[in-house]
Design a protein around this motif. Sequence first.
Motif, PDB file in Angstrom:
ATOM      1  N   LYS A   1       0.837  -1.207   0.000  1.00 57.33           N
ATOM      2  CA  LYS A   1       0.000   0.000   0.000  1.00 57.33           C
ATOM      3  C   LYS A   1       0.868   1.253   0.000  1.00 57.33           C
ATOM      4  O   LYS A   1       0.534   2.257  -0.644  1.00 57.33           O
ATOM      5  CB  LYS A   1      -0.924  -0.007   1.212  1.00 57.33           C
ATOM      6  N   LYS A   2       1.973   1.205   0.704  1.00 59.38           N
ATOM      7  CA  LYS A   2       2.889   2.343   0.749  1.00 59.38           C
ATOM      8  C   LYS A   2       3.440   2.633  -0.635  1.00 59.38           C
ATOM      9  O   LYS A   2       3.581   3.799  -1.032  1.00 59.38           O
ATOM     10  CB  LYS A   2       4.026   2.058   1.728  1.00 59.38           C
ATOM     11  N   GLN A   3       3.729   1.593  -1.397  1.00 53.95           N
ATOM     12  CA  GLN A   3       4.241   1.788  -2.753  1.00 53.95           C
ATOM     13  C   GLN A   3       3.160   2.310  -3.690  1.00 53.95           C
ATOM     14  O   GLN A   3       3.433   3.137  -4.562  1.00 53.95           O
ATOM     15  CB  GLN A   3       4.828   0.486  -3.278  1.00 53.95           C
ATOM     16  N   LEU A   4       1.937   1.856  -3.511  1.00 54.15           N
ATOM     17  CA  LEU A   4       0.833   2.369  -4.321  1.00 54.15           C
ATOM     18  C   LEU A   4       0.644   3.862  -4.080  1.00 54.15           C
ATOM     19  O   LEU A   4       0.417   4.637  -5.024  1.00 54.15           O
ATOM     20  CB  LEU A   4      -0.458   1.619  -3.999  1.00 54.15           C
TER      21      LEU A   4
ATOM     22  N   LEU B   1      -5.227   3.121 -10.111  1.00 57.11           N
ATOM     23  CA  LEU B   1      -4.994   3.205  -8.668  1.00 57.11           C
ATOM     24  C   LEU B   1      -6.275   3.555  -7.917  1.00 57.11           C
ATOM     25  O   LEU B   1      -6.519   3.056  -6.812  1.00 57.11           O
ATOM     26  CB  LEU B   1      -3.905   4.232  -8.380  1.00 57.11           C
ATOM     27  N   LEU B   2      -7.105   4.417  -8.509  1.00 56.10           N
ATOM     28  CA  LEU B   2      -8.384   4.757  -7.884  1.00 56.10           C
ATOM     29  C   LEU B   2      -9.275   3.521  -7.769  1.00 56.10           C
ATOM     30  O   LEU B   2      -9.967   3.325  -6.761  1.00 56.10           O
ATOM     31  CB  LEU B   2      -9.099   5.843  -8.691  1.00 56.10           C
ATOM     32  N   TYR B   3      -9.256   2.693  -8.785  1.00 51.12           N
ATOM     33  CA  TYR B   3     -10.060   1.465  -8.748  1.00 51.12           C
ATOM     34  C   TYR B   3      -9.575   0.538  -7.642  1.00 51.12           C
ATOM     35  O   TYR B   3     -10.385  -0.025  -6.886  1.00 51.12           O
ATOM     36  CB  TYR B   3      -9.994   0.756 -10.099  1.00 51.12           C
TER      37      TYR B   3
ATOM     38  N   ALA C   1     -11.635  -0.649  -4.442  1.00 53.36           N
ATOM     39  CA  ALA C   1     -11.921  -2.081  -4.318  1.00 53.36           C
ATOM     40  C   ALA C   1     -11.563  -2.640  -2.946  1.00 53.36           C
ATOM     41  O   ALA C   1     -11.872  -3.795  -2.649  1.00 53.36           O
ATOM     42  CB  ALA C   1     -11.193  -2.857  -5.402  1.00 53.36           C
ATOM     43  N   GLY C   2     -10.900  -1.813  -2.112  1.00 51.51           N
ATOM     44  CA  GLY C   2     -10.632  -2.280  -0.760  1.00 51.51           C
ATOM     45  C   GLY C   2      -9.257  -1.989  -0.214  1.00 51.51           C
ATOM     46  O   GLY C   2      -9.012  -2.185   0.985  1.00 51.51           O
ATOM     47  N   SER C   3      -8.342  -1.501  -1.040  1.00 49.35           N
ATOM     48  CA  SER C   3      -6.983  -1.238  -0.549  1.00 49.35           C
ATOM     49  C   SER C   3      -6.918  -0.015   0.359  1.00 49.35           C
ATOM     50  O   SER C   3      -6.160   0.023   1.327  1.00 49.35           O
ATOM     51  CB  SER C   3      -6.018  -1.063  -1.718  1.00 49.35           C
ATOM     52  N   HIS C   4      -7.707   1.016   0.014  1.00 53.19           N
ATOM     53  CA  HIS C   4      -7.839   2.217   0.845  1.00 53.19           C
ATOM     54  C   HIS C   4      -6.472   2.809   1.238  1.00 53.19           C
ATOM     55  O   HIS C   4      -6.155   2.956   2.404  1.00 53.19           O
ATOM     56  CB  HIS C   4      -8.637   1.905   2.118  1.00 53.19           C
TER      57      HIS C   4
ATOM     58  N   SER D   1     -16.858   9.270  -1.057  1.00 54.45           N
ATOM     59  CA  SER D   1     -16.170  10.209  -0.175  1.00 54.45           C
ATOM     60  C   SER D   1     -16.187  11.636  -0.726  1.00 54.45           C
ATOM     61  O   SER D   1     -15.882  12.585  -0.004  1.00 54.45           O
ATOM     62  CB  SER D   1     -14.717   9.769   0.056  1.00 54.45           C
ATOM     63  N   LEU D   2     -16.557  11.780  -1.994  1.00 52.61           N
ATOM     64  CA  LEU D   2     -16.584  13.113  -2.606  1.00 52.61           C
ATOM     65  C   LEU D   2     -17.966  13.738  -2.453  1.00 52.61           C
ATOM     66  O   LEU D   2     -18.986  13.059  -2.622  1.00 52.61           O
ATOM     67  CB  LEU D   2     -16.228  13.030  -4.096  1.00 52.61           C
TER      68      LEU D   2
END
Length: 323
Positions: free
Chosen positions: A113-116, A154-156, A160-163, A215-216
Amino acid sequence: MKEVEEVRSKLQELRVKLQSGQIYQSLLPEIDKIITSITVTKPTEINLPDDKDGIRELIQSLRDQLNDHKLEEISDDDLLHLFQHIGSTDLLIRDKGVYFLFSDILQQQITSKKQLKLVFDHLIQDQSLFEHITEPQNDGIFKRSFSLMFLSTLLYIDRAGSHFIDDESKNTLVDQLVTYIAMETDTRGYAGKKGWAHAYTHIGNVLDELAVDDSLVRADKILMLAVLLARYKRLTTPLIFGEPERLGSYVADLTNQNKLYSDFLLLALKNWRHELVSIQTKEDEQMWTRLYNRQRLLQALVLNPEMPKEINDYLNEENDFRF
């Protein structure tokens, strides 16, 4: 980047006013003013990535490890090395190389997640999205456009759950995206031996992801739609590589969520129809290009089975997708 800063600042002001309910009916004219104030600047030298810096070898090495099921992690340095080449004019490196490889790396869940988030932060910076954007058609489009394409991916993944995208970063993305759309005028689809540019398809991909982002706030979604329509109607080169259909799909997804969005779209479509009189005062190639771009988009709306009934009724009753 002075022009970018000015456009972004003006759009940020509109965003605040829209969120606070100070503007609505006048939103489109205000965006028009911003877009028409953008001037074309002289071409400057484009610093393309050095494709002789080992990128081909890196892509092949990572690909081989993936194929042999031996790639368990990727270093930050190698990851950023890949993304330094998304502006390459060599489609074998940019598209069939970095894009295909990164997609497979994501599928195998090799990145953290940090790399994303590291990649996300790299892609939303000015150097990724705005270099040479005010200049005549140029090779800077590949870096700008592919930054958007990767952002949509990345938004997808986040949705999808990575948050891994925090609210502050999402807020920055909205500012960057509306600024980018307001300023991008390169409508090339497949650009010869250099492969896909496809900026307006990638715009549709990002917009579609944000359209379903809970969230928007609604005001932000209206702003993104408004900026897209305001820029689209002023494009003077053709969109003929599936972009109208992609954007039409986004519009259908958005307007199906809430009547507020379909009401705003109706307002925008009616205003656009009234503006046709001024567009047709001078018959030239640009005029016809703008009319046919409009026709292709409205036809895409009419043919989309997900489009709200009130939109279809208006377009069909007014024959608004013909001229």
